[in-house]
Design a protein around this motif. Sequence first.
Motif, short mmCIF file in Angstrom:
data_model
loop_
_atom_site.label_atom_id
_atom_site.label_comp_id
_atom_site.label_asym_id
_atom_site.label_seq_id
_atom_site.Cartn_x
_atom_site.Cartn_y
_atom_site.Cartn_z
N PHE A 26 0.86 -1.18 0.00
CA PHE A 26 0.00 0.00 0.00
C PHE A 26 0.89 1.23 0.00
CE2 PHE A 26 0.84 -1.16 4.38
CZ PHE A 26 1.17 0.05 4.97
N GLY A 27 0.30 2.42 -0.20
CA GLY A 27 1.11 3.63 -0.27
C GLY A 27 2.07 3.54 -1.44
N GLU A 28 3.29 4.03 -1.25
CA GLU A 28 4.27 3.99 -2.33
C GLU A 28 4.94 2.63 -2.41
OE1 GLU A 28 8.28 6.34 -3.90
OE2 GLU A 28 7.15 7.10 -2.18
N ASP A 29 5.59 2.20 -1.33
CA ASP A 29 6.28 0.91 -1.36
C ASP A 29 6.29 0.26 0.02
OD1 ASP A 29 7.99 2.60 -0.10
OD2 ASP A 29 9.71 2.26 -1.41
N THR A 30 5.28 0.54 0.83
CA THR A 30 5.16 -0.05 2.16
C THR A 30 4.28 -1.29 2.07
OG1 THR A 30 5.29 2.20 3.07
CG2 THR A 30 4.62 0.45 4.58
N ALA A 31 4.53 -2.27 2.94
CA ALA A 31 3.75 -3.51 2.87
C ALA A 31 3.49 -4.08 4.25
CB ALA A 31 4.48 -4.55 2.01
N LEU A 32 2.37 -4.75 4.37
CA LEU A 32 2.13 -5.71 5.45
C LEU A 32 2.70 -7.03 4.96
CD1 LEU A 32 -1.49 -4.56 5.60
CD2 LEU A 32 -0.29 -4.80 7.77
N HIS A 33 3.56 -7.68 5.74
CA HIS A 33 4.14 -8.94 5.26
C HIS A 33 4.64 -9.80 6.41
CE1 HIS A 33 8.29 -7.62 5.98
NE2 HIS A 33 8.02 -6.49 5.35
N GLY A 34 4.85 -11.07 6.12
CA GLY A 34 5.40 -11.97 7.11
C GLY A 34 6.88 -11.68 7.35
N ALA A 35 7.33 -11.92 8.57
CA ALA A 35 8.74 -11.73 8.92
C ALA A 35 9.21 -12.97 9.69
CB ALA A 35 8.93 -10.48 9.77
N ASN A 36 10.07 -13.76 9.04
CA ASN A 36 10.57 -14.97 9.69
C ASN A 36 11.99 -14.78 10.21
OD1 ASN A 36 11.89 -14.93 7.18
ND2 ASN A 36 10.37 -16.31 6.29
N TRP A 37 12.46 -13.53 10.27
CA TRP A 37 13.84 -13.28 10.68
C TRP A 37 13.94 -12.61 12.05
CZ3 TRP A 37 11.39 -11.38 6.39
CH2 TRP A 37 10.99 -10.06 6.42
N HIS A 38 12.82 -12.37 12.73
CA HIS A 38 12.90 -11.85 14.10
C HIS A 38 11.67 -12.29 14.89
CE1 HIS A 38 9.84 -8.61 14.26
NE2 HIS A 38 10.13 -8.37 12.99
N ASP A 39 11.76 -12.15 16.20
CA ASP A 39 10.65 -12.49 17.09
C ASP A 39 10.50 -11.38 18.13
OD1 ASP A 39 8.59 -13.90 18.25
OD2 ASP A 39 9.89 -15.19 19.45
N ARG A 40 10.35 -10.15 17.62
CA ARG A 40 10.25 -8.98 18.50
C ARG A 40 8.94 -8.24 18.26
NH1 ARG A 40 15.44 -5.41 17.92
NH2 ARG A 40 14.45 -4.40 19.72
N PHE A 41 7.88 -8.98 18.05
CA PHE A 41 6.59 -8.36 17.77
C PHE A 41 6.09 -7.62 19.01
CE2 PHE A 41 7.16 -11.79 14.77
CZ PHE A 41 6.98 -11.09 13.58
N GLY A 42 5.49 -6.46 18.75
CA GLY A 42 5.15 -5.54 19.83
C GLY A 42 6.19 -4.45 19.99
#
Length: 392
Positions: A291-307
């Motif tokens: 969405f927007g110019e080049d921002t995305a909602l996406h999966g992240a399998n390289w960290h576990d720092r949600f929040g």
Amino acid sequence: MLLSIAAEASEAWLDVERAYIRQSPNATSPVIGLLERGDRVQVAEESGAPEGWTLLHPFGAVRSRYLAAVPPEGTGAPFDYLYGRVIARSAEVRSSASSEARVVGHHARGHVLAFKPPTAGPGEWLERPDGTFLARADVKFLVGSALEGVSEPPPELAWVLRRVRVHAPDDPKGATAVLERYTALEVFSVGSKVQTSRGTVPRDAIRLSHAHPRPAGIGPQERWVHVDTLEQVLTAYEGDHLVFATLVSTGKRGWETPTGLFRVWLKLRHGEMRGRRAAYLVEEVPHSLFFGEDTALHGANWHDRFGTAVSHGCINLSPADAAWLFRWAPPELPEGWHGILPGSAGLQALWVSIEHGDAHQAAAARATARSARNALPAECSGLTENGAGTAG
């Protein structure tokens, strides 16, 4: 207008690196979707398309010369890959699994790469999707977060950010319990401490999510998400009905995620992401909604720092939450397609509302403060919103 296929469909595979799906069998027709090598698509057996074109099911067209009747060699399901971060200063990419093999490239420290699962147990070399190899010693494998959001959540929900001990509610013996990270709790009241279904929790140990009003411009039946970059939470809605809540990671300082109301313009199964202002590379990023110019909602399998805000501007979700959101978000991705552009295809897309904190609650708090000041005796009229008095 989309060209739909009612005829019985059969299968074909893309045999070039990538190709556009067009709205109709014409080179000047709008692009409505994307395919990558090895993608399996549904085609019409008796399509009647112009020479050189194949009509797809349920809609769209692609050049016939890009398709094959059998899968190309070396292709596989991208989500079967393992992921690893390069830990060497400069990891050599070799043409075969040997230190004597030709060096065909390099990857810098920090790059997150995809690898084929080993077929004979751990070895000294890791095979890449393109058939090249990296030394196992140059890579640290990554394990995706186990975080999963809550379906049909209560209006207010607390997420535990760190392991915390709480007093059980209404227990005369004062018994305590330990709440693990990412535990979701129903909220009863919020102050310096938060009263939850499992006891009283320090405010700084949790993130809060709650139901938001539907923004103007979004229809009563449309699907949309709200992201609070202060609390680092996402809530999903069907019209006015809250259907899902989870933790996310948005842009860190200097890379803040843009706020506002947006609409998804590209839904992409997976793809490479590179930094423009920072030298980072992540391969096969799963379940992306741009969405927007080049921002995305996406999966992240390289960290576990949600929040916690740790991204370069995108909105990171755990692998499970990203997969859920991708399936739920309109439009449905036709079987075998790599990506779809909803606007070009004339299809409804997901709305994305992003705020830093709760604007509605903040406005209500300011209105309450103004009402309280207006009700004060004249001698107290010097009080400000933060409680400090003016000199006089």
